[in-house]
Design a protein around this motif. Structure first.
Motif, PDB file in Angstrom:
ATOM      1  N   ASN A   1       0.812  -1.219   0.000  1.00 39.52           N
ATOM      2  CA  ASN A   1       0.000   0.000   0.000  1.00 39.52           C
ATOM      3  C   ASN A   1       0.843   1.265   0.000  1.00 39.52           C
ATOM      4  OD1 ASN A   1      -2.527  -1.360   0.037  1.00 39.52           O
ATOM      5  ND2 ASN A   1      -2.238  -1.767   2.230  1.00 39.52           N
ATOM      6  N   TYR A   2       2.141   1.126   0.200  1.00 40.34           N
ATOM      7  CA  TYR A   2       3.051   2.275   0.131  1.00 40.34           C
ATOM      8  C   TYR A   2       2.914   2.987  -1.222  1.00 40.34           C
ATOM      9  CZ  TYR A   2       7.501   4.815  -0.243  1.00 40.34           C
ATOM     10  OH  TYR A   2       8.476   5.790  -0.429  1.00 40.34           O
ATOM     11  N   LEU A   3       2.726   2.216  -2.300  1.00 45.11           N
ATOM     12  CA  LEU A   3       2.620   2.797  -3.633  1.00 45.11           C
ATOM     13  C   LEU A   3       1.407   3.715  -3.737  1.00 45.11           C
ATOM     14  CD1 LEU A   3       3.481  -0.400  -5.699  1.00 45.11           C
ATOM     15  CD2 LEU A   3       4.951   1.613  -5.382  1.00 45.11           C
ATOM     16  N   ALA A   4       0.269   3.261  -3.233  1.00 46.11           N
ATOM     17  CA  ALA A   4      -0.950   4.078  -3.299  1.00 46.11           C
ATOM     18  C   ALA A   4      -0.825   5.323  -2.432  1.00 46.11           C
ATOM     19  CB  ALA A   4      -2.158   3.235  -2.884  1.00 46.11           C
TER      20      ALA A   4
ATOM     21  N   LYS B   1       1.764   7.008  -1.745  1.00 52.74           N
ATOM     22  CA  LYS B   1       2.688   7.965  -2.358  1.00 52.74           C
ATOM     23  C   LYS B   1       2.307   8.333  -3.789  1.00 52.74           C
ATOM     24  CE  LYS B   1       5.530   8.285   1.119  1.00 52.74           C
ATOM     25  NZ  LYS B   1       5.748   9.566   1.840  1.00 52.74           N
ATOM     26  N   ASN B   2       1.133   7.865  -4.233  1.00 56.45           N
ATOM     27  CA  ASN B   2       0.669   8.146  -5.606  1.00 56.45           C
ATOM     28  C   ASN B   2       1.694   7.709  -6.653  1.00 56.45           C
ATOM     29  OD1 ASN B   2      -1.847   9.359  -4.901  1.00 56.45           O
ATOM     30  ND2 ASN B   2      -0.754  11.225  -4.326  1.00 56.45           N
ATOM     31  N   ILE B   3       2.231   6.495  -6.459  1.00 58.30           N
ATOM     32  CA  ILE B   3       3.232   5.953  -7.372  1.00 58.30           C
ATOM     33  C   ILE B   3       2.578   4.923  -8.280  1.00 58.30           C
ATOM     34  CG2 ILE B   3       5.362   4.610  -7.543  1.00 58.30           C
ATOM     35  CD1 ILE B   3       6.241   5.839  -4.905  1.00 58.30           C
ATOM     36  N   GLN B   4       2.736   5.105  -9.572  1.00 61.84           N
ATOM     37  CA  GLN B   4       2.206   4.184 -10.566  1.00 61.84           C
ATOM     38  C   GLN B   4       3.280   3.176 -10.959  1.00 61.84           C
ATOM     39  OE1 GLN B   4       1.326   7.054 -13.588  1.00 61.84           O
ATOM     40  NE2 GLN B   4      -0.737   7.480 -12.813  1.00 61.84           N
ATOM     41  N   VAL B   5       2.857   1.950 -11.253  1.00 61.99           N
ATOM     42  CA  VAL B   5       3.769   0.912 -11.741  1.00 61.99           C
ATOM     43  C   VAL B   5       3.568   0.816 -13.242  1.00 61.99           C
ATOM     44  CG1 VAL B   5       4.514  -1.484 -11.526  1.00 61.99           C
ATOM     45  CG2 VAL B   5       3.477  -0.311  -9.560  1.00 61.99           C
ATOM     46  N   ILE B   6       4.655   0.953 -14.005  1.00 58.49           N
ATOM     47  CA  ILE B   6       4.551   0.937 -15.467  1.00 58.49           C
ATOM     48  C   ILE B   6       5.641   0.055 -16.060  1.00 58.49           C
ATOM     49  CG2 ILE B   6       3.480   3.213 -15.637  1.00 58.49           C
ATOM     50  CD1 ILE B   6       6.202   4.384 -16.257  1.00 58.49           C
ATOM     51  N   SER B   7       5.415  -0.358 -17.289  1.00 59.19           N
ATOM     52  CA  SER B   7       6.413  -1.134 -18.019  1.00 59.19           C
ATOM     53  C   SER B   7       7.447  -0.182 -18.619  1.00 59.19           C
ATOM     54  CB  SER B   7       5.732  -1.921 -19.143  1.00 59.19           C
ATOM     55  OG  SER B   7       5.339  -1.048 -20.188  1.00 59.19           O
ATOM     56  N   PRO B   8       8.568  -0.706 -19.143  1.00 56.23           N
ATOM     57  CA  PRO B   8       9.551   0.170 -19.814  1.00 56.23           C
ATOM     58  C   PRO B   8       8.957   0.935 -20.991  1.00 56.23           C
ATOM     59  CG  PRO B   8      10.549  -1.941 -19.298  1.00 56.23           C
ATOM     60  CD  PRO B   8       9.089  -2.084 -18.999  1.00 56.23           C
ATOM     61  N   MET B   9       7.840   0.457 -21.558  1.00 57.44           N
ATOM     62  CA  MET B   9       7.165   1.141 -22.663  1.00 57.44           C
ATOM     63  C   MET B   9       6.119   2.132 -22.168  1.00 57.44           C
ATOM     64  SD  MET B   9       8.796  -0.129 -25.143  1.00 57.44           S
ATOM     65  CE  MET B   9       7.836   0.527 -26.504  1.00 57.44           C
ATOM     66  N   GLY B  10       5.976   2.255 -20.837  1.00 58.71           N
ATOM     67  CA  GLY B  10       5.012   3.199 -20.290  1.00 58.71           C
ATOM     68  C   GLY B  10       3.623   2.647 -20.081  1.00 58.71           C
ATOM     69  N   GLU B  11       3.433   1.354 -20.262  1.00 55.75           N
ATOM     70  CA  GLU B  11       2.110   0.762 -20.076  1.00 55.75           C
ATOM     71  C   GLU B  11       1.846   0.509 -18.596  1.00 55.75           C
ATOM     72  OE1 GLU B  11       3.006  -2.672 -22.281  1.00 55.75           O
ATOM     73  OE2 GLU B  11       2.358  -1.851 -24.226  1.00 55.75           O
ATOM     74  N   PRO B  12       0.640   0.794 -18.099  1.00 55.79           N
ATOM     75  CA  PRO B  12       0.319   0.576 -16.681  1.00 55.79           C
ATOM     76  C   PRO B  12       0.312  -0.904 -16.332  1.00 55.79           C
ATOM     77  CG  PRO B  12      -1.648   1.199 -17.906  1.00 55.79           C
ATOM     78  CD  PRO B  12      -0.503   1.379 -18.847  1.00 55.79           C
ATOM     79  N   LEU B  13       0.815  -1.232 -15.146  1.00 56.54           N
ATOM     80  CA  LEU B  13       0.848  -2.601 -14.641  1.00 56.54           C
ATOM     81  C   LEU B  13       0.111  -2.666 -13.305  1.00 56.54           C
ATOM     82  CD1 LEU B  13       4.631  -3.407 -15.321  1.00 56.54           C
ATOM     83  CD2 LEU B  13       2.673  -3.998 -16.769  1.00 56.54           C
ATOM     84  N   VAL B  14      -0.319  -3.857 -12.923  1.00 60.43           N
ATOM     85  CA  VAL B  14      -1.018  -4.055 -11.653  1.00 60.43           C
ATOM     86  C   VAL B  14       0.024  -4.380 -10.586  1.00 60.43           C
ATOM     87  CG1 VAL B  14      -2.755  -5.394 -10.413  1.00 60.43           C
ATOM     88  CG2 VAL B  14      -3.077  -4.834 -12.850  1.00 60.43           C
ATOM     89  N   ALA B  15       0.110  -3.555  -9.563  1.00 61.16           N
ATOM     90  CA  ALA B  15       1.155  -3.712  -8.544  1.00 61.16           C
ATOM     91  C   ALA B  15       1.089  -5.073  -7.862  1.00 61.16           C
ATOM     92  CB  ALA B  15       1.044  -2.595  -7.511  1.00 61.16           C
ATOM     93  N   GLU B  16      -0.135  -5.537  -7.604  1.00 59.33           N
ATOM     94  CA  GLU B  16      -0.301  -6.798  -6.876  1.00 59.33           C
ATOM     95  C   GLU B  16       0.142  -8.012  -7.690  1.00 59.33           C
ATOM     96  OE1 GLU B  16      -2.548  -3.695  -4.952  1.00 59.33           O
ATOM     97  OE2 GLU B  16      -2.455  -4.356  -7.043  1.00 59.33           O
ATOM     98  N   GLU B  17       0.327  -7.838  -8.986  1.00 55.84           N
ATOM     99  CA  GLU B  17       0.738  -8.953  -9.840  1.00 55.84           C
ATOM    100  C   GLU B  17       2.252  -9.016 -10.043  1.00 55.84           C
ATOM    101  OE1 GLU B  17      -1.417  -8.574 -13.455  1.00 55.84           O
ATOM    102  OE2 GLU B  17      -3.381  -8.956 -12.523  1.00 55.84           O
ATOM    103  N   ILE B  18       2.970  -8.081  -9.424  1.00 57.40           N
ATOM    104  CA  ILE B  18       4.425  -8.021  -9.575  1.00 57.40           C
ATOM    105  C   ILE B  18       5.093  -8.791  -8.446  1.00 57.40           C
ATOM    106  CG2 ILE B  18       6.433  -6.495  -9.721  1.00 57.40           C
ATOM    107  CD1 ILE B  18       4.519  -6.187 -12.058  1.00 57.40           C
ATOM    108  N   ASP B  19       6.129  -9.554  -8.763  1.00 60.15           N
ATOM    109  CA  ASP B  19       6.972 -10.183  -7.746  1.00 60.15           C
ATOM    110  C   ASP B  19       7.999  -9.152  -7.301  1.00 60.15           C
ATOM    111  OD1 ASP B  19       8.677 -11.612  -6.149  1.00 60.15           O
ATOM    112  OD2 ASP B  19       9.319 -13.025  -7.700  1.00 60.15           O
ATOM    113  N   TRP B  20       7.721  -8.490  -6.187  1.00 59.73           N
ATOM    114  CA  TRP B  20       8.562  -7.372  -5.766  1.00 59.73           C
ATOM    115  C   TRP B  20       9.911  -7.806  -5.226  1.00 59.73           C
ATOM    116  CZ3 TRP B  20       7.603  -2.922  -7.734  1.00 59.73           C
ATOM    117  CH2 TRP B  20       6.286  -2.610  -8.103  1.00 59.73           C
ATOM    118  N   GLN B  21      10.100  -9.090  -4.999  1.00 57.29           N
ATOM    119  CA  GLN B  21      11.442  -9.569  -4.660  1.00 57.29           C
ATOM    120  C   GLN B  21      12.326  -9.585  -5.902  1.00 57.29           C
ATOM    121  OE1 GLN B  21      12.439 -10.048  -1.542  1.00 57.29           O
ATOM    122  NE2 GLN B  21      10.362  -9.505  -0.876  1.00 57.29           N
TER     123      GLN B  21
END
Length: 269
Positions: free
Chosen positions: A159-162, A164-184
Motif C-alpha cells: 500500500n506504500y505505492l498508493a 505515495k501516488n506511485i504508478q507501476v509501469i512497463s519500460p514502454m510506459g504501459e500501466p501494470l497491476v502492482a499486486e501482480e508483480i513479484d517485488w522480490q
C-alpha cells in the motif's frame, strides 16, 4: 604554477589569527574562543553554532597537506570551468559552495542557494544545454533510489505505492497491476510518482540532457536555510526556481509567463 610553499603562504593569509590567539585558561571555552570557532565554521561552510561537534572536529583536524591537496584539485577544476565561461548566457552550479549562478544575455547576474547531493549520492559534474521546462511534473524514480529506498518500502507494505501516488509501469510506459508483480524480483518495471504536492520535483523542473537523470528543480524549501546543503539524492534543488524559469523563458524569446503556466492557463502564441 603554485608550489607547496606558495599554498602554505596563502593558507596563512586566509587564517591570519592562527598562531596568535591566546587564552588565559586553555581549559576554558570562553567567548573569544567560541567566536573563533564560529569564524572557522563559517569559512568551512559548517553549521555556525559555535559547537565543536563531529564535523567541526574533523575540519579542525584536517592536515595542512590535505588542505593543499584540496587547493590543487580546485585549481584544476577552475581550469576546466574557464573555457565554459567564455560563452554567454550560461548557468553553472558551484556544488561545493551550494550556489547556482545564471549569467543572462544582457550580462545581468542572478544567483540562488541550492541543495545538492549527499556524499553518498553526489551530484555529478555535467556539461549540457538546457532544453526545456516541465510544469507540474511527474517523477520517474531513478534506479538507485528505486532499489535502495522505494523497493524496501514496497516489499514491507504494497500500500506504500498508493499512499505515495506511485504508478507501476512497463519500460514502454504501459500501466501494470502492482499486486501482480513479484517485488522480490520486479525485473524491468518502472515506478512513476504523479504530479502533486508530495512529488519531490515540485512544480517546476529545468531539464537538460544527461545520463544521470539530474535536473534543476523545486521543493525542500526549508533546507535552503542550512549552511551545509549536501542533502539530496543527486538532483539540484534551486531556491526561486520559478524566477529562474521565467528569466529563461524571457531570455529565449518566449511569451509564456510562469504565473499563468503554474495556474494551468494557456496563452495564444
Amino acid at each position: 604554477m603554485w608550489g607547496e610553499a606558495d599554498l602554505q603562504v596563502a593558507d596563512s593569509r586566509a587564517y591570519p589569527m592562527i598562531g596568535v590567539q591566546t587564552a588565559s585558561n586553555r581549559r576554558t571555552y570562553d567567548a573569544p574562543l567560541e567566536a573563533a570557532v564560529r569564524r572557522f565554521q563559517r569559512r568551512h561552510l559548517l553549521q555556525e553554532d559555535g559547537v565543536v561537534g563531529e564535523q567541526t572536529r574533523l575540519a579542525l583536524n584536517t592536515s595542512v597537506a590535505s588542505r593543499i591537496d584540496q587547493l590543487r584539485v580546485n585549481l584544476e577544476r577552475a581550469r576546466w570551468i574557464s573555457p565554459m565561461q567564455s560563452a554567454e548566457p550560461r548557468v553553472w552550479v558551484d556544488i561545493a559552495g551550494y550556489r547556482m549562478h545564471y549569467v543572462r544575455p544582457n550580462g545581468q547576474h542572478w544567483d540562488a542557494r541550492v541543495v545538492v547531493g549527499t556524499p553518498r549520492r553526489e551530484t555529478p559534474i555535467i556539461h549540457s544545454t538546457i532544453s526545456h521546462l516541465t510544469i507540474n511534473p511527474s517523477w520517474t524514480i531513478p534506479p538507485t533510489i528505486m532499489r535502495e529506498d522505494v523497493l524496501p518500502q514496497v516489499r514491507a507494505d504494497i500500500n506504500y505505492l498508493a499512499r505515495k501516488n506511485i504508478q507501476v509501469i512497463s519500460p514502454m510506459g504501459e500501466p501494470l497491476v502492482a499486486e501482480e508483480i513479484d517485488w522480490q524480483h520486479p525485473g524491468g518495471v518502472m515506478l512513476r510518482q504523479v504530479a502533486g504536492t508530495g512529488n519531490p520535483l515540485g512544480r517546476v523542473v529545468v531539464r537538460f540532457p544527461n545520463d544521470d537523470m539530474i535536473y534543476l528543480h523545486d521543493t525542500a524549501r526549508g533546507l535552503f536555510q542550512r549552511d551545509q546543503r549536501a542533502l539530496s539524492s543527486g538532483c539540484i534543488r534551486v531556491e526561486g526556481v520559478a524566477e529562474l524559469a521565467q528569466m529563461l523563458l524571457q531570455d529565449t524569446g518566449s511569451r509564456y509567463q510562469m504565473s499563468s503556466l503554474l495556474k494551468g492557463e494557456v496563452i495564444a502564441m
